[in-house]
Design an enzyme around this catalytic site. Structure first.
Site, PDB file in Angstrom:
ATOM      1  CG  LEU A 101      40.666  41.917  25.494  1.00  0.00           C
ATOM      2  CD1 LEU A 101      40.586  43.135  24.594  1.00  0.00           C
ATOM      3  CD2 LEU A 101      40.800  40.635  24.670  1.00  0.00           C
ATOM      4  N   PRO A 102      44.055  40.514  28.160  1.00  0.00           N
ATOM      5  CG  PRO A 102      45.391  38.753  27.372  1.00  0.00           C
ATOM      6  CD  PRO A 102      44.233  39.634  26.987  1.00  0.00           C
ATOM      7  CB  THR A 132      44.153  44.663  35.211  1.00  0.00           C
ATOM      8  OG1 THR A 132      43.151  43.985  35.959  1.00  0.00           O
ATOM      9  CG2 THR A 132      44.921  45.610  36.123  1.00  0.00           C
ATOM     10  CE  LYS A 207      42.938  43.918  39.380  1.00  0.00           C
ATOM     11  NZ  LYS A 207      42.594  42.812  40.252  1.00  0.00           N
ATOM     12  CE  LYS A 282      48.033  42.730  33.616  1.00  0.00           C
ATOM     13  NZ  LYS A 282      46.620  42.741  33.323  1.00  0.00           N
TER      14      LYS A 282
HETATM   15  P1  NAD Z   1      43.398  35.014  29.953  1.00  0.00           P
HETATM   16  O1  NAD Z   1      44.731  35.095  29.333  1.00  0.00           O
HETATM   17  O2  NAD Z   1      42.928  33.739  30.546  1.00  0.00           O
HETATM   18  O3  NAD Z   1      42.262  35.478  28.880  1.00  0.00           O
HETATM   19  C1  NAD Z   1      42.425  36.494  27.945  1.00  0.00           C
HETATM   20  C2  NAD Z   1      41.654  36.117  26.691  1.00  0.00           C
HETATM   21  O4  NAD Z   1      41.764  37.190  25.750  1.00  0.00           O
HETATM   22  C3  NAD Z   1      42.191  34.863  26.006  1.00  0.00           C
HETATM   23  O5  NAD Z   1      41.120  33.943  25.786  1.00  0.00           O
HETATM   24  C4  NAD Z   1      42.765  35.387  24.687  1.00  0.00           C
HETATM   25  O6  NAD Z   1      42.651  34.453  23.626  1.00  0.00           O
HETATM   26  C5  NAD Z   1      41.894  36.599  24.465  1.00  0.00           C
HETATM   27  N1  NAD Z   1      42.446  37.600  23.548  1.00  0.00           N
HETATM   28  C6  NAD Z   1      43.723  38.091  23.493  1.00  0.00           C
HETATM   29  N2  NAD Z   1      43.801  39.019  22.531  1.00  0.00           N
HETATM   30  C7  NAD Z   1      42.585  39.121  21.972  1.00  0.00           C
HETATM   31  C8  NAD Z   1      42.034  39.929  20.931  1.00  0.00           C
HETATM   32  N3  NAD Z   1      42.773  40.830  20.254  1.00  0.00           N
HETATM   33  N4  NAD Z   1      40.729  39.772  20.620  1.00  0.00           N
HETATM   34  C9  NAD Z   1      39.972  38.870  21.284  1.00  0.00           C
HETATM   35  N5  NAD Z   1      40.421  38.083  22.275  1.00  0.00           N
HETATM   36  C10 NAD Z   1      41.724  38.209  22.616  1.00  0.00           C
HETATM   37  O7  NAD Z   1      43.356  36.193  31.049  1.00  0.00           O
HETATM   38  P2  NAD Z   1      42.373  36.319  32.306  1.00  0.00           P
HETATM   39  O8  NAD Z   1      42.937  35.591  33.470  1.00  0.00           O
HETATM   40  O9  NAD Z   1      40.980  36.046  31.851  1.00  0.00           O
HETATM   41  O10 NAD Z   1      42.564  37.883  32.639  1.00  0.00           O
HETATM   42  C11 NAD Z   1      41.961  38.890  31.845  1.00  0.00           C
HETATM   43  C12 NAD Z   1      42.187  40.230  32.540  1.00  0.00           C
HETATM   44  O11 NAD Z   1      41.611  40.184  33.864  1.00  0.00           O
HETATM   45  C13 NAD Z   1      43.674  40.587  32.737  1.00  0.00           C
HETATM   46  O12 NAD Z   1      43.844  41.956  32.500  1.00  0.00           O
HETATM   47  C14 NAD Z   1      43.926  40.234  34.199  1.00  0.00           C
HETATM   48  O13 NAD Z   1      44.979  41.013  34.767  1.00  0.00           O
HETATM   49  C15 NAD Z   1      42.595  40.545  34.829  1.00  0.00           C
HETATM   50  N6  NAD Z   1      42.294  39.790  36.067  1.00  0.00           N
HETATM   51  C16 NAD Z   1      42.540  38.435  36.137  1.00  0.00           C
HETATM   52  C17 NAD Z   1      42.254  37.771  37.320  1.00  0.00           C
HETATM   53  C18 NAD Z   1      42.526  36.277  37.449  1.00  0.00           C
HETATM   54  O14 NAD Z   1      42.451  35.754  38.570  1.00  0.00           O
HETATM   55  N7  NAD Z   1      42.833  35.568  36.370  1.00  0.00           N
HETATM   56  C19 NAD Z   1      41.712  38.443  38.426  1.00  0.00           C
HETATM   57  C20 NAD Z   1      41.471  39.815  38.315  1.00  0.00           C
HETATM   58  C21 NAD Z   1      41.756  40.485  37.124  1.00  0.00           C
END
Ligand code: NAD
Length: 334
Positions: A101-102, A132, A207, A282
């Site tokens: 999740l975000p 994260t 992280k 963030k």
């Molecule tokens: P994203 O925004 O693409 O995906 C998050 C998903 O969570 C979305 O599909 C959203 O609809 C869903 N969501 C939000 N609230 C929800 C809830 N209450 N119940 C169910 N689903 C819910 O984000 P992402 O890029 O997939 O990143 C996710 C995590 O991974 C973050 O914490 C980010 O910091 C970390 N991360 C991302 C990357 C990257 O390159 N994108 C790399 C390393 C770590």
């Protein structure tokens, strides 16, 4: 009371239920989660979670999934998952749960909110949160999970969307060491480096430290490349010199922020895809919170946080974090 076959199997897989213990801290849940018919719940099917859940399915796992976005759920249903209508429904059907999740607030809502995971969690469930988030929130969730007889571990990832698609992520895992083998067995379906970091919250600590350094090196690479270009150096030549000299770093060598220096990186694709500026802001905020709580001086981390926060109020907010090069360079032609 009549027991279904699946209920009997669940009891058999988790002896703590047969013995009637309400607190399973002294037992490893490993055997339960290595069972061939164990079902994995996945919550959060975004840029990272979607491909991660798909890889679990490809490796033969039965997955029950939930996201607030119906399109993401439909895509995963097409890939073979069973879809749930709430985190609680996932918890009621799964032997282990992974969330992606975000931010901290999304994780809190998903676990403790109405129809959240903790409303229906079953004793012995292994929870791996790969979002994260603030390490203190991971600790809070672990304490609540423990009260329900479940085990919560933080397992944030390094590696972007391509690593998620290719199942080559690095997972930094914090939690009870007895449960690490069970966690590793699942995480290996989505990553190639699974590192045990110590108690719960330590995965997040590793992280956010890594990402603070990444932001600093990306800003440093950007201002260095910009200076060299203004002094008349060809950016590819400058990058090749840096990458065989003492200034070399991941940001210069593998993710260079100057368009055209490398192929297949966001800078050469108008800073699309990759790891968003807002997510980097963030993570830098999490590092600053942790630094404040631990009375740790982090002057460059603090400055990096401010730079990315300013970028969030510009048209670079939705771009990859390497767009800090464009921010520093200004509006001149590239
Ligand atoms: P994203 O925004 O693409 O995906 C998050 C998903 O969570 C979305 O599909 C959203 O609809 C869903 N969501 C939000 N609230 C929800 C809830 N209450 N119940 C169910 N689903 C819910 O984000 P992402 O890029 O997939 O990143 C996710 C995590 O991974 C973050 O914490 C980010 O910091 C970390 N991360 C991302 C990357 C990257 O390159 N994108 C790399 C390393 C770590």
């Amino acid at each position: 009371m009549a027991y279904s076959r699946s209920h009997f199997l669940r009891l058999f897989k988790n002896p703590t239920r047969i013995l009637g213990f309400s607190n399973v801290r002294n037992f490893s849940v490993t055997s339960q989660h290595l069972a061939p018919d164990a079902r994995v719940g996945f919550i959060g099917l975004g840029n990272m979670g979607g491909p991660m859940a798909t890889n679990l399915i490809k490796k033969g796992h039965s997955v029950v999934a939930y996201d607030i976005n119906t399109e993401s759920m439909e895509a995963l249903e097409d890939a073979g998952a069973v879809i749930a209508s709430s985190p609680a429904e996932v918890a009621g059907k799964a032997d282990s749960i992974i969330s992606m999740l975000p931010n901290s607030q999304h994780v809190r809502n998903c676990y403790t909110g109405e129809k959240g995971v903790f409303e229906a969690i079953q004793p012995g469930t292994l929870i791996l949160d790969s979002s994260t988030i603030d390490p203190s929130v991971s600790k809070e969730m672990a304490a609540l999970a423990s009260k329900k007889g479940a085990v919560f571990m933080d397992s944030p990832v390094s590696g972007g969307v391509n690593a998620a698609k290719g199942a080559t992520l690095t997972f930094m895992v914090g939690g009870d060491e007895k449960e690490f083998e069970a966690a590793k067995a699942l995480l290996e379906c989505m990553g190639k480096n699974i590192v045990y970091c110590g108690g719960v919250g330590n995965g997040q600590a590793a992280k956010i430290c890594n990402n603070m350094l990444l932001a600093i090196t990306m800003i440093g690479t950007s201002e260095t490349m910009n200076l060299g270009m203004r002094l008349g150096l060809d950016p590819k030549l400058l990058a090749s010199i840096i990458n065989t000299s003492s200034g070399r770093c991941w940001s210069s060598e593998l993710y260079n922020p100057v368009p055209g220096v490398l192929e297949n990186v966001p800078s050469s694709n108008n800073y699309e895809g990759g790891f968003g500026t807002a997510l980097m802001a963030k993570d830098l905020g999490l590092a600053q919170d942790a630094a404040t709580k631990s009375l740790t001086p982090t002057p460059f981390g603090s400055l990096a946080h401010q730079i990315y926060r300013i970028m969030c109020s510009t048209d670079l907010a939705g771009k990859d974090f390497s767009s800090v090069f464009r921010f520093i360079k200004g509006n001149e032609e590239e």
